[in-house]
Design a protein around this motif. Structure first.
Motif, PDB file in Angstrom:
ATOM      1  N   THR A 196       0.848  -1.309  -0.053  1.00 43.07           N
ATOM      2  CA  THR A 196      -0.130   0.139  -0.048  1.00 43.07           C
ATOM      3  C   THR A 196       0.842   1.404   0.114  1.00 43.07           C
ATOM      4  O   THR A 196       0.347   2.186  -0.780  1.00 43.07           O
ATOM      5  CB  THR A 196      -1.020  -0.141   1.150  1.00 43.07           C
ATOM      6  OG1 THR A 196      -0.109   0.074   2.359  1.00 43.07           O
ATOM      7  CG2 THR A 196      -2.057  -1.051   1.063  1.00 43.07           C
ATOM      8  N   ARG A 197       2.012   1.299   0.735  1.00 46.42           N
ATOM      9  CA  ARG A 197       2.972   2.415   0.794  1.00 46.42           C
ATOM     10  C   ARG A 197       3.476   2.582  -0.672  1.00 46.42           C
ATOM     11  O   ARG A 197       3.800   3.767  -1.068  1.00 46.42           O
ATOM     12  CB  ARG A 197       3.957   2.480   1.846  1.00 46.42           C
ATOM     13  CG  ARG A 197       4.703   3.496   1.877  1.00 46.42           C
ATOM     14  CD  ARG A 197       4.201   4.788   2.348  1.00 46.42           C
ATOM     15  NE  ARG A 197       5.052   5.707   2.660  1.00 46.42           N
ATOM     16  CZ  ARG A 197       4.648   6.814   2.271  1.00 46.42           C
ATOM     17  NH1 ARG A 197       3.665   7.330   1.587  1.00 46.42           N
ATOM     18  NH2 ARG A 197       5.756   7.851   2.345  1.00 46.42           N
ATOM     19  N   MET A 198       4.070   1.319  -1.160  1.00 48.02           N
ATOM     20  CA  MET A 198       4.388   1.574  -2.631  1.00 48.02           C
ATOM     21  C   MET A 198       3.580   2.146  -3.665  1.00 48.02           C
ATOM     22  O   MET A 198       3.980   3.013  -4.327  1.00 48.02           O
ATOM     23  CB  MET A 198       4.953   0.010  -3.169  1.00 48.02           C
ATOM     24  CG  MET A 198       6.276  -0.222  -2.333  1.00 48.02           C
ATOM     25  SD  MET A 198       7.496   0.333  -2.804  1.00 48.02           S
ATOM     26  CE  MET A 198       7.842  -0.628  -4.280  1.00 48.02           C
ATOM     27  N   GLU A 199       2.394   1.826  -3.583  1.00 53.42           N
ATOM     28  CA  GLU A 199       1.228   2.408  -4.520  1.00 53.42           C
ATOM     29  C   GLU A 199       1.096   3.740  -4.178  1.00 53.42           C
ATOM     30  O   GLU A 199       0.971   4.597  -5.034  1.00 53.42           O
ATOM     31  CB  GLU A 199      -0.184   1.752  -4.246  1.00 53.42           C
ATOM     32  CG  GLU A 199      -0.006   0.276  -4.868  1.00 53.42           C
ATOM     33  CD  GLU A 199      -1.362  -0.562  -4.898  1.00 53.42           C
ATOM     34  OE1 GLU A 199      -2.187  -0.123  -4.182  1.00 53.42           O
ATOM     35  OE2 GLU A 199      -1.333  -1.503  -5.494  1.00 53.42           O
ATOM     36  N   GLN A 200       1.052   4.220  -2.798  1.00 50.63           N
ATOM     37  CA  GLN A 200       1.074   5.538  -2.393  1.00 50.63           C
ATOM     38  C   GLN A 200       2.093   6.383  -2.903  1.00 50.63           C
ATOM     39  O   GLN A 200       1.589   7.487  -3.448  1.00 50.63           O
ATOM     40  CB  GLN A 200       0.927   5.658  -0.826  1.00 50.63           C
ATOM     41  CG  GLN A 200       0.468   6.994  -0.423  1.00 50.63           C
ATOM     42  CD  GLN A 200       0.624   7.023   1.022  1.00 50.63           C
ATOM     43  OE1 GLN A 200       0.753   6.129   1.885  1.00 50.63           O
ATOM     44  NE2 GLN A 200       0.296   8.554   1.689  1.00 50.63           N
ATOM     45  N   LEU A 201       3.199   6.049  -2.826  1.00 52.01           N
ATOM     46  CA  LEU A 201       4.445   6.785  -3.356  1.00 52.01           C
ATOM     47  C   LEU A 201       4.377   6.876  -5.125  1.00 52.01           C
ATOM     48  O   LEU A 201       4.530   8.098  -5.347  1.00 52.01           O
ATOM     49  CB  LEU A 201       5.669   5.882  -2.921  1.00 52.01           C
ATOM     50  CG  LEU A 201       6.244   5.849  -1.501  1.00 52.01           C
ATOM     51  CD1 LEU A 201       7.259   4.924  -1.307  1.00 52.01           C
ATOM     52  CD2 LEU A 201       6.740   7.261  -1.242  1.00 52.01           C
ATOM     53  N   LEU A 202       3.862   5.851  -5.508  1.00 54.03           N
ATOM     54  CA  LEU A 202       3.653   5.936  -6.851  1.00 54.03           C
ATOM     55  C   LEU A 202       2.792   7.077  -7.461  1.00 54.03           C
ATOM     56  O   LEU A 202       2.903   7.727  -8.205  1.00 54.03           O
ATOM     57  CB  LEU A 202       3.060   4.597  -7.590  1.00 54.03           C
ATOM     58  CG  LEU A 202       2.934   4.503  -8.927  1.00 54.03           C
ATOM     59  CD1 LEU A 202       4.006   4.850  -9.966  1.00 54.03           C
ATOM     60  CD2 LEU A 202       2.280   3.378  -9.390  1.00 54.03           C
ATOM     61  N   PHE A 203       1.650   7.134  -6.583  1.00 53.81           N
ATOM     62  CA  PHE A 203       0.485   8.066  -7.111  1.00 53.81           C
ATOM     63  C   PHE A 203       1.279   9.621  -6.510  1.00 53.81           C
ATOM     64  O   PHE A 203       0.741  10.510  -7.436  1.00 53.81           O
ATOM     65  CB  PHE A 203      -0.706   7.927  -6.588  1.00 53.81           C
ATOM     66  CG  PHE A 203      -1.468   6.931  -7.384  1.00 53.81           C
ATOM     67  CD1 PHE A 203      -2.149   6.994  -8.588  1.00 53.81           C
ATOM     68  CD2 PHE A 203      -1.384   5.618  -7.061  1.00 53.81           C
ATOM     69  CE1 PHE A 203      -2.694   6.095  -9.457  1.00 53.81           C
ATOM     70  CE2 PHE A 203      -2.159   4.529  -7.831  1.00 53.81           C
ATOM     71  CZ  PHE A 203      -2.485   4.692  -9.010  1.00 53.81           C
ATOM     72  N   GLU A 204       1.972   9.690  -5.536  1.00 58.02           N
ATOM     73  CA  GLU A 204       2.598  11.037  -5.310  1.00 58.02           C
ATOM     74  C   GLU A 204       3.315  11.536  -6.355  1.00 58.02           C
ATOM     75  O   GLU A 204       3.429  12.563  -6.480  1.00 58.02           O
ATOM     76  CB  GLU A 204       3.218  10.705  -3.839  1.00 58.02           C
ATOM     77  CG  GLU A 204       2.186  10.639  -2.574  1.00 58.02           C
ATOM     78  CD  GLU A 204       2.951  10.434  -1.285  1.00 58.02           C
ATOM     79  OE1 GLU A 204       4.364  10.157  -1.248  1.00 58.02           O
ATOM     80  OE2 GLU A 204       2.296  10.139  -0.258  1.00 58.02           O
ATOM     81  N   LEU A 205       4.031  10.469  -6.750  1.00 58.50           N
ATOM     82  CA  LEU A 205       5.276  10.805  -7.781  1.00 58.50           C
ATOM     83  C   LEU A 205       4.490  11.369  -9.315  1.00 58.50           C
ATOM     84  O   LEU A 205       4.618  12.442  -9.750  1.00 58.50           O
ATOM     85  CB  LEU A 205       6.070   9.790  -8.144  1.00 58.50           C
ATOM     86  CG  LEU A 205       7.173   9.332  -7.166  1.00 58.50           C
ATOM     87  CD1 LEU A 205       7.652   8.056  -7.205  1.00 58.50           C
ATOM     88  CD2 LEU A 205       8.230  10.445  -7.268  1.00 58.50           C
ATOM     89  N   ILE A 206       3.483  10.624  -9.482  1.00 63.48           N
ATOM     90  CA  ILE A 206       2.404  10.868 -10.674  1.00 63.48           C
ATOM     91  C   ILE A 206       1.972  12.395 -10.473  1.00 63.48           C
ATOM     92  O   ILE A 206       1.975  13.083 -11.274  1.00 63.48           O
ATOM     93  CB  ILE A 206       1.730   9.851 -10.841  1.00 63.48           C
ATOM     94  CG1 ILE A 206       2.137   8.577 -11.310  1.00 63.48           C
ATOM     95  CG2 ILE A 206       0.466  10.353 -12.064  1.00 63.48           C
ATOM     96  CD1 ILE A 206       1.274   7.361 -11.529  1.00 63.48           C
ATOM     97  N   TRP A 207       1.244  12.515  -9.263  1.00 65.99           N
ATOM     98  CA  TRP A 207       0.812  14.082  -9.134  1.00 65.99           C
ATOM     99  C   TRP A 207       1.627  14.991  -9.086  1.00 65.99           C
ATOM    100  O   TRP A 207       1.570  15.963  -9.682  1.00 65.99           O
ATOM    101  CB  TRP A 207       0.023  13.976  -7.580  1.00 65.99           C
ATOM    102  CG  TRP A 207      -1.255  13.529  -7.613  1.00 65.99           C
ATOM    103  CD1 TRP A 207      -1.741  12.210  -6.998  1.00 65.99           C
ATOM    104  CD2 TRP A 207      -2.498  14.100  -8.062  1.00 65.99           C
ATOM    105  NE1 TRP A 207      -3.283  12.172  -7.385  1.00 65.99           N
ATOM    106  CE2 TRP A 207      -3.679  13.461  -8.084  1.00 65.99           C
ATOM    107  CE3 TRP A 207      -2.493  15.345  -8.865  1.00 65.99           C
ATOM    108  CZ2 TRP A 207      -4.918  13.808  -8.139  1.00 65.99           C
ATOM    109  CZ3 TRP A 207      -3.774  15.899  -9.219  1.00 65.99           C
ATOM    110  CH2 TRP A 207      -4.963  14.979  -9.291  1.00 65.99           C
TER     111      TRP A 207
END
Length: 267
Positions: free
Chosen positions: A170-181
């Protein structure tokens, strides 16, 4: 001042940091984030000297394919090292550090003669925002690949190796979307500033780059909307991320490759 000694130091430090990070992911050596960052910072400083010596010319900036690639590589590493102080993204150095080393080899071994002169402050702003946007998306692409490996391992109930080193899924996915934003915000700025500050945008060999950049924006916008409203995550998020980054690679480097190596456009 010759760039070669700085290039060699940067390449060695990048490869050493990338190798250690890859071995730590494989659980072959202990994690040494402070050592990896130190090697990365030394490489970054030397890389910066190489960027300055290869980019600056008597008639303007050498913004050809190889020089642009090494500049973007420098920005990607700088952002990665900075954000690794606050977010667990240093594992992306497995790919980022070696690729940065390759861009240095390209800038030293295959320097381009393409020169950009008379660049206005507004155009500088457009270029910098474009490079920053691409850099965030480049880190996001590596994060997506690591997420794919993690998701695949967990699906097969493999809890050893890379899964033990990476943050929770879940943290990995959160980091991914933070980078995309972050990348989306900067890409929006880059596209808008391009229309504002670039004269005759579609008449300066930039039509394909503009269209592809806007297509990438739509892909990432669809991904973010799908994540928010439809709960897109896991492999689907990985595929959309890599598709968007692939389009951006074509926008940034495909245009320059065609101009330099097919049409031999040098100014």
């Amino acid at each position: 001042m010759p760039a070669l000694p700085f290039a060699l130091v940067a390449i060695v430090c990048y490869l050493a940091a990338g190798l250690w990070q890859s071995l730590s992911l494989a659980r072959r050596v202990a994690e040494r984030p402070r050592w990896v960052r130190t090697a990365g910072v030394i490489a970054l400083l030397c890389h910066g000297v190489v960027v300055g010596l290869t980019l600056l010319g008597a008639r303007g900036l050498h913004m050809g394919l190889t020089q642009s690639a090494t500049l973007i590589g420098w920005v990607v590493v700088a952002l990665l090292l900075l954000f690794s102080l606050f977010k667990p993204v240093l594992n992306a150095g497995v790919c980022v550090f070696p690729v940065a080393a390759v861009t240095i080899v390209g800038a030293i071994g295959m320097p381009s003669t393409m020169t950009e002169s008379g660049i206005s402050p507004g155009l500088y702003f457009h270029i910098l925002s474009s490079i920053a946007a691409f850099s965030f998306f480049a880190i996001a692409a590596v994060q997506a690949v690591l997420l794919a490996f993690q998701h695949h391992a967990l699906k097969r109930r493999q809890t050893l190796g890379i899964v033990q080193v990476l943050p929770p899924l879940t943290r990995m996915e959160q980091l991914l979307f933070e980078l995309i934003w972050c990348g989306m915000l900067l890409l929006t700025v880059a596209i808008v500033s391009g229309f504002v500050f670039v004269d005759n945008l579609f008449a300066q060999h930039l039509a394909h780059k503009t269209i592809l950049s806007m297509l990438a924006w739509l892909i990432f916008a669809a991904l973010l909307a799908g994540h928010h409203y439809l709960g897109w995550r896991g492999p689907k998020a990985v595929r959309w991320t890599l598709a968007g980054v692939g389009v951006l690679v074509l926008a940034f480097f495909g245009t320059k490759f065609v101009l330099e190596y097919i049409f031999h456009y040098n100014a």
